[in-house]
Design a protein around this motif. Structure first.
Motif: not given
Length: 324
Positions: A299, A304, A322
């Protein structure tokens, strides 16, 4: 720099993307540019105020990272700008840069990519400490892993296989069990369909299960304890099911077994050389293809909250990462 911030305890959707000052390396620290930040189930707890660590507000979730050293503090000689590193922060890694003590990081071995390096530290570090240090798992023993498709469960499955154990993966859906089998499990148990105690008794045979790796807790710990062999070991890793079980100690007496706590976050601070050696070995095994450090999805930093929501909903097999 950009950071995901938790200003008050609450839900993943309440986290915000904001600007914060760049960190400065203090004595014994480095500042690293975060290339990848690994997320874990405990991130759902720490932002809700339900975890043993309670940082001062505002803080960022994310307890592990991989990145590049940009500057070093006073007396730091083991690391230099440009070094590729991985390690543990506990929290605050979901941001563009982190200041972290050198005792909590290690250099990334070989050409291991940043995403998988970020996925190694907490889950594989926990599983390694549990199986090697706490349980002293031996080749040929039978290991049952609860929650076998999650980050730490999958790590235990893969490490158990590397260490020569017969691995029984236990999870709540057939898809999760197929995933665990694809990553090395020899046998599987769907504890949503089959009584866990009966299944482990069947698979353990007359001898029983030597080691149970339990990051789930709730209603599953006692049946797992009942399946243990004489001098078996139950590893208490976490309570993803939500409830902390109360175990009947007469079973511990009758089986001559051990119930062993696994508090990786405290251990890694108490035995820094062992922690750093373990990280180095895990990174080597991953670079050699012995461990997958499977990342289900990556991501961007701004998403998040969406990633942590997926963890809270138990919709993840392996790890989420992330990238700032």
């Amino acid at each position: 720099m950009k950071a995901i911030l938790c200003h008050r305890y609450g839900l993943p959707e309440e986290l915000v993307l904001a600007d914060v000052p760049d960190p400065v390396a203090g004595p014994g620290e480095v500042v690293a540019k975060v290339v990848s930040c690994g997320l874990n189930f405990f991130d759902t707890l720490i932002i809700a105020g339900k975890y043993q660590t309670k940082p001062a507000f505002p803080f960022s979730p994310g307890g592990e990272f991989a990145g590049v050293v940009e500057s070093v503090g006073e007396d730091v000689t083991a690391f230099k700008p440009g070094d590729r590193v991985m390690g543990n922060t506990g929290y605050d890694a979901a941001r563009e840069r982190v200041a972290v003590p050198t005792t909590q990081i290690a250099k990334i071995a070989g050409d291991l990519d940043f995403d998988r390096a970020a996925a190694l530290t907490v889950t594989y570090g926990t599983a390694y400490h549990a199986l090697a240090d706490r349980a002293a798992l031996r080749a040929g023993e039978t290991l049952a892993v609860l929650g076998a498709s999650g980050g730490v469960g999958l790590a235990a499955v893969e490490l158990g296989k590397v260490m020569g154990a017969r691995v029984i993966a236990c999870a709540s859906t057939d898809d999760k069990l197929a995933f665990a089998r694809a990553h090395g499990a020899h046998e599987v148990v769907n504890y949503a369909k089959e009584n866990l105690r009966d299944a482990l008794k069947r698979l353990g045979g007359e001898h029983g299960i030597d080691v149970v790796f339990d990051p789930v807790g709730g209603p599953y710990s006692e049946p797992a304890l009942r399946s243990l062999a004489w001098e078996g070991r139950l590893l208490v890793v976490g309570f993803a099911a939500g409830d902390i079980p109360k175990l009947p100690l007469n079973l511990v007496l009758l089986k001559g077994c051990n119930v062993l706590g696994v508090f990786w976050g405290s251990w890694m601070k108490r035995d820094v050389p062992r922690y750093q050696a373990a990280l180095g070995e895990l990174a080597q095994w991953c670079a050699q293809g012995k461990l997958s450090a499977h990342v289900q999805q990556v991501y961007p930093l701004a998403e998040t909250p969406k990633a942590i929501r997926a963890l809270a909903d138990r919709a993840v097999m392996g790890k989420l990462v992330v990238r700032p």
